[in-house]
Design a protein around this motif. Structure first.
Motif, PDB file in Angstrom:
ATOM      1  N   GLU A  19       0.841  -1.208   0.000  1.00  0.00           N
ATOM      2  CA  GLU A  19       0.000   0.000   0.000  1.00  0.00           C
ATOM      3  C   GLU A  19       0.871   1.251   0.000  1.00  0.00           C
ATOM      4  O   GLU A  19       0.579   2.230  -0.708  1.00  0.00           O
ATOM      5  CB  GLU A  19      -0.921  -0.019   1.217  1.00  0.00           C
ATOM      6  N   SER A  22       2.482   1.780  -3.448  1.00  0.00           N
ATOM      7  CA  SER A  22       1.549   2.278  -4.468  1.00  0.00           C
ATOM      8  C   SER A  22       1.315   3.782  -4.362  1.00  0.00           C
ATOM      9  O   SER A  22       0.868   4.418  -5.321  1.00  0.00           O
ATOM     10  CB  SER A  22       0.212   1.538  -4.358  1.00  0.00           C
ATOM     11  N   LEU A  23       1.618   4.368  -3.226  1.00  0.00           N
ATOM     12  CA  LEU A  23       1.408   5.808  -3.044  1.00  0.00           C
ATOM     13  C   LEU A  23       2.605   6.635  -3.490  1.00  0.00           C
ATOM     14  O   LEU A  23       2.491   7.868  -3.617  1.00  0.00           O
ATOM     15  CB  LEU A  23       1.101   6.101  -1.571  1.00  0.00           C
ATOM     16  N   PRO A  25       4.277   6.900  -6.474  1.00  0.00           N
ATOM     17  CA  PRO A  25       4.120   7.687  -7.726  1.00  0.00           C
ATOM     18  C   PRO A  25       3.157   8.850  -7.580  1.00  0.00           C
ATOM     19  O   PRO A  25       3.247   9.831  -8.338  1.00  0.00           O
ATOM     20  CB  PRO A  25       3.602   6.645  -8.724  1.00  0.00           C
ATOM     21  N   ILE A  26       2.242   8.764  -6.655  1.00  0.00           N
ATOM     22  CA  ILE A  26       1.262   9.842  -6.480  1.00  0.00           C
ATOM     23  C   ILE A  26       1.848  10.965  -5.634  1.00  0.00           C
ATOM     24  O   ILE A  26       1.714  12.153  -5.960  1.00  0.00           O
ATOM     25  CB  ILE A  26      -0.022   9.287  -5.825  1.00  0.00           C
ATOM     26  N   GLU A  27       2.510  10.592  -4.534  1.00  0.00           N
ATOM     27  CA  GLU A  27       3.012  11.600  -3.603  1.00  0.00           C
ATOM     28  C   GLU A  27       4.367  12.175  -4.023  1.00  0.00           C
ATOM     29  O   GLU A  27       4.655  13.347  -3.767  1.00  0.00           O
ATOM     30  CB  GLU A  27       3.133  10.971  -2.200  1.00  0.00           C
ATOM     31  N   TYR A  28       5.201  11.348  -4.655  1.00  0.00           N
ATOM     32  CA  TYR A  28       6.554  11.817  -5.016  1.00  0.00           C
ATOM     33  C   TYR A  28       6.995  11.125  -6.304  1.00  0.00           C
ATOM     34  O   TYR A  28       7.744  10.137  -6.297  1.00  0.00           O
ATOM     35  CB  TYR A  28       7.532  11.521  -3.871  1.00  0.00           C
ATOM     36  N   PRO A  29       6.565  11.602  -7.463  1.00  0.00           N
ATOM     37  CA  PRO A  29       6.853  10.938  -8.745  1.00  0.00           C
ATOM     38  C   PRO A  29       8.354  10.839  -9.054  1.00  0.00           C
ATOM     39  O   PRO A  29       8.786   9.943  -9.782  1.00  0.00           O
ATOM     40  CB  PRO A  29       6.146  11.827  -9.774  1.00  0.00           C
TER      41      PRO A  29
END
Length: 323
Positions: A19, A22-23, A25-29
């Motif tokens: 989990e 998976s976060l 790329p959203i929070e820190y690409p």
């Protein structure tokens, strides 16, 4: 039956790590190195491990903690029980009991649960908010009464009705809100006279059909114990009466071939209330309106339903003429 406890430890270490991954790329690409050797991934795995331990501990509530919580719910005098599951079940059931009557559902439920000192109980109750039905005035004057609640109950017998009504009122007075004005009343019964012509099938016995018809009509409009109609609870409060329903009811009676000239009329003093009649364009009445606190009292006897008999030959001749 014990109460099922929620499973708080429903995520594994692998679930937590995945989990968090998976976060990224959203929070820190810009973070593209997700290998186990990466310092950030090491930190995620460490936090997942700590989180898994916390969830496990939260899910393992010791009996002592549960007893302490139960004591908070039951009061300082609560001594606890050996069967902890039974204690939790009793506590939850006690908390679900209503200690005040506020909503209409509260009043209706408490009225059905109440029992007089002689063991009398009401079988039906219906709450009407913002109405004062103790005032026997015209309908227009008692439509709106802020702060008032009228509880309509249906007594099963006529014995000592005033005593049991007062007993219920006294009981509800203990639980109502201070600003609520409560009125416990009986329903008003609208007298109706019903007539119809019943054409019988070949071989049907007139007396049997008439007896069955009287029974079905009385059950259909009964305020209590309505048999197969209305789940046996009786005619619904305030439900309008329609001629089409009576056509359907009478047509289903065994031995009846078809029905004609069904009429529903107000009886007695109610005949003056012509505004209750529901009419079509051709001015024929199709039904009668009821107020929220009203039920129906039908006036039917052996003369209410005219039995029309036909022999087999007469029936064939009539059918041929119709064709």
């Amino acid at each position: 039956m014990s109460l099922p406890l929620p499973n708080l430890d429903d995520r594994t270490y692998a679930d937590l790590v995945e989990e968090a991954r998976s976060l990224i790329p959203i929070e820190y690409p810009e973070w593209t190195n997700h290998n186990p050797s990466d310092t950030g991934i090491i930190l995620i795995e460490l936090l997942a491990w700590l989180t898994e331990m916390v969830l496990y501990r939260v899910n393992q509530v010791p009996d002592k903690n549960e007893k302490t919580f139960l004591k908070l719910l039951n009061g300082p005098e609560w001594k606890g029980e050996e069967d902890l599951q039974a204690a939790k079940r009793e506590t939850v059931l006690e908390l679900r009991k209503g200690y005040r009557v506020v909503s209409c559902e509260d009043f209706e439920q408490r009225a059905l649960e109440w029992k007089s000192t002689e063991g009398y109980q009401f079988k039906r109750s219906h709450c009407i908010p913002e109405r004062n039905l103790d005032q026997k005035e015209s309908t227009a004057k008692k439509l709106h009464a802020p702060g008032h609640i009228s509880l309509v109950v249906v007594p099963e017998t006529s014995e000592d009705k005033s005593n049991v009504m007062q007993g219920l009122r006294n009981e509800l007075d203990k639980w109502r809100l201070l600003t609520t004005r409560l009125h416990v009343v009986e329903p008003d019964y609208l007298p109706l006279k019903i007539t119809a012509k019943l054409y019988l099938e070949d071989g049907a016995k007139p007396k049997t059909v008439r007896d069955d018809t009287l029974k079905e009509v009385k059950d259909f409009f009964a305020p209590l114990k309505s048999g197969k109609y209305w789940d046996g609870k009786g005619w619904p409060f305030g439900q309008n009466v329609y001629v089409s329903e009576l056509y359907q009811l009478l047509d289903r009676i065994p031995g009846v071939d078809y029905v004609e000239e069904v009429s529903v009329n107000l009886s007695g003093a109610a005949t003056a209330e012509q505004s209750r009649l529901l009419k079509e364009v051709d001015n024929d009445p199709i039904g009668i309106t009821l107020d929220h606190h009203e039920l129906v009292r039908v006036e039917v006897d052996e003369n209410s339903f005219k039995i029309m008999e036909r022999s087999g030959e007469q029936w064939r001749q009539t059918t041929q003429q119709a064709e």
